[in-house]
Scaffold this active site. Structure first.
Site, mmCIF file in Angstrom:
data_model
loop_
_atom_site.group_PDB
_atom_site.id
_atom_site.type_symbol
_atom_site.label_atom_id
_atom_site.label_comp_id
_atom_site.label_asym_id
_atom_site.label_seq_id
_atom_site.Cartn_x
_atom_site.Cartn_y
_atom_site.Cartn_z
ATOM 1 N N LYS A 1 -19.908 19.101 16.635
ATOM 2 C CA LYS A 1 -19.609 17.989 15.716
ATOM 3 C C LYS A 1 -20.116 16.717 16.377
ATOM 4 O O LYS A 1 -19.693 16.374 17.482
ATOM 5 C CB LYS A 1 -18.103 17.918 15.478
ATOM 6 C CG LYS A 1 -17.643 16.753 14.616
ATOM 7 C CD LYS A 1 -16.148 16.857 14.329
ATOM 8 C CE LYS A 1 -15.539 15.558 13.852
ATOM 9 N NZ LYS A 1 -16.103 15.075 12.598
ATOM 10 N N ARG B 1 -16.178 25.396 6.721
ATOM 11 C CA ARG B 1 -16.568 23.998 6.962
ATOM 12 C C ARG B 1 -18.066 23.868 6.724
ATOM 13 O O ARG B 1 -18.872 24.072 7.616
ATOM 14 C CB ARG B 1 -16.217 23.613 8.407
ATOM 15 C CG ARG B 1 -16.619 22.195 8.788
ATOM 16 C CD ARG B 1 -16.165 21.896 10.202
ATOM 17 N NE ARG B 1 -16.529 20.542 10.612
ATOM 18 C CZ ARG B 1 -17.693 20.231 11.213
ATOM 19 N NH1 ARG B 1 -18.608 21.181 11.455
ATOM 20 N NH2 ARG B 1 -17.946 18.984 11.557
ATOM 21 N N SER C 1 -6.384 16.302 11.104
ATOM 22 C CA SER C 1 -6.855 15.970 12.456
ATOM 23 C C SER C 1 -6.073 14.774 12.978
ATOM 24 O O SER C 1 -5.795 13.837 12.230
ATOM 25 C CB SER C 1 -8.336 15.582 12.430
ATOM 26 O OG SER C 1 -9.093 16.595 11.844
HETATM 27 N N1 LIG Z 1 -12.374 20.463 10.814
HETATM 28 C C1 LIG Z 1 -11.348 20.369 11.720
HETATM 29 N N2 LIG Z 1 -10.501 21.428 11.862
HETATM 30 C C2 LIG Z 1 -9.489 21.319 12.761
HETATM 31 C C3 LIG Z 1 -8.530 22.483 12.925
HETATM 32 F F1 LIG Z 1 -7.280 22.013 13.058
HETATM 33 F F2 LIG Z 1 -8.593 23.294 11.867
HETATM 34 F F3 LIG Z 1 -8.853 23.174 14.038
HETATM 35 N N3 LIG Z 1 -9.264 20.218 13.510
HETATM 36 C C4 LIG Z 1 -10.103 19.157 13.384
HETATM 37 C C5 LIG Z 1 -11.161 19.211 12.492
HETATM 38 C C6 LIG Z 1 -12.080 18.009 12.320
HETATM 39 O O1 LIG Z 1 -11.823 17.508 11.042
HETATM 40 P P1 LIG Z 1 -12.457 16.105 10.638
HETATM 41 O O2 LIG Z 1 -12.007 15.094 11.610
HETATM 42 O O3 LIG Z 1 -12.172 15.864 9.203
HETATM 43 O O4 LIG Z 1 -14.007 16.334 10.844
HETATM 44 P P2 LIG Z 1 -14.914 17.377 10.034
HETATM 45 O O5 LIG Z 1 -14.573 17.211 8.575
HETATM 46 O O6 LIG Z 1 -16.317 16.969 10.393
HETATM 47 O O7 LIG Z 1 -14.545 18.757 10.525
#
Ligand SMILES: Nc1nc(C(F)(F)F)ncc1COP(=O)(O)OP(=O)(O)O
Ligand SMILES: [Mg+2]
Length: 216
Positions: A146, A46, A117
């Site tokens: 975040k 990420r 998500s």
């Molecule tokens: N990256 C993530 N991974 C998970 C996981 F299920 F893998 F644990 N759940 C939730 C997120 C959050 O995803 P998102 O809402 O797109 O925000 P960002 O792109 O800033 O991460």
């Protein structure tokens, strides 16, 4: 290749490490290798926020991380960047409600793992109906990893989703650490995901071992 089955996906979600270069002080490959030695079950690259890598340096780092995951036979998941995931032939992608359309992403990635998500029952149902293999549900606790999170839902929310008939693979996210991990396990999640509990740990390998204790 067929879509991953639900039981195998649930096994992969147990201790889900998520990180990018901005989440570690030193070398992310070094921290990832330590986390792998501690027993993480899946990794998500990420690369976001101030100072995040772009272009060739992001691709080079991603390849190095992917190789570590391949050697350890754990899935390598890319957050948000679908094109990068396809270029690397990653094992899957994770997208949120504000990212690309789930159905479009499913078409692009074929049978690779698709994580989405979800923060409400409707979002969970829609994501699964559109082809999600697992849901990331949270934030279950306040998080500093975040900035733009939705409101904290608490670990009990996953149990509510189970009562509503959502038996698909679910990983909890948001502020999880060795102290509160057992609340997540008792809350009927299939896995727990962390950023700083591993990336900022003095001993990432040890931190993973302690997170795994929550499943015993
Ligand atoms: N990256 C993530 N991974 C998970 C996981 F299920 F893998 F644990 N759940 C939730 C997120 C959050 O995803 P998102 O809402 O797109 O925000 P960002 O792109 O800033 O991460
Ligand atoms: Mg996203």
């Amino acid at each position: 290749m067929a879509r991953i089955n639900s039981d195998k996906m649930k096994d992969f979600l147990k201790v889900y490490f998520i990180a990018g270069s901005t989440n570690v002080h030193g070398s992310l490959p070094t921290v990832l290798q330590q986390a792998i030695e501690g027993g993480i079950s899946i990794f998500q690259f990420r690369e976001k926020g101030n100072g995040a890598l772009t272009g060739e340096s992001k691709i080079t780092l991603a390849r190095e991380l992917q190789q570590l995951c391949q050697k350890a036979s754990i899935p390598f998941i890319v957050n948000d960047d679908i094109d990068l995931a396809i270029e690397l032939d990653a094992d899957g992608v994770h997208i949120g409600q504000e990212d690309d359309n789930i159905i479009e992403v499913r078409k692009k990635i074929g049978d690779r793992i698709l994580g989405v998500s979800a923060h409400t029952l409707d979002e969970a149902k829609a994501a699964l109906a559109s082809g999600a293999d697992y849901l990331g549900v949270g934030p279950v606790f306040p998080t500093s990893s975040k900035a733009d999170t939705r409101e904290v839902c608490g670990p009990h929310f996953i149990e509510e989703l189970r009562h509503e008939g959502i038996d698909a693979p679910i990983v909890a996210i948001g502020g999880i650490n060795v102290e509160n991990a057992t609340q997540v396990v008792h809350g009927k999640a299939d896995g727990l995901s962390v950023i700083s509990a591993i990336s900022s740990a003095n001993d990432p390998s040890d931190a993973v071992k302690m997170l795994n204790e929550a499943w015993k």
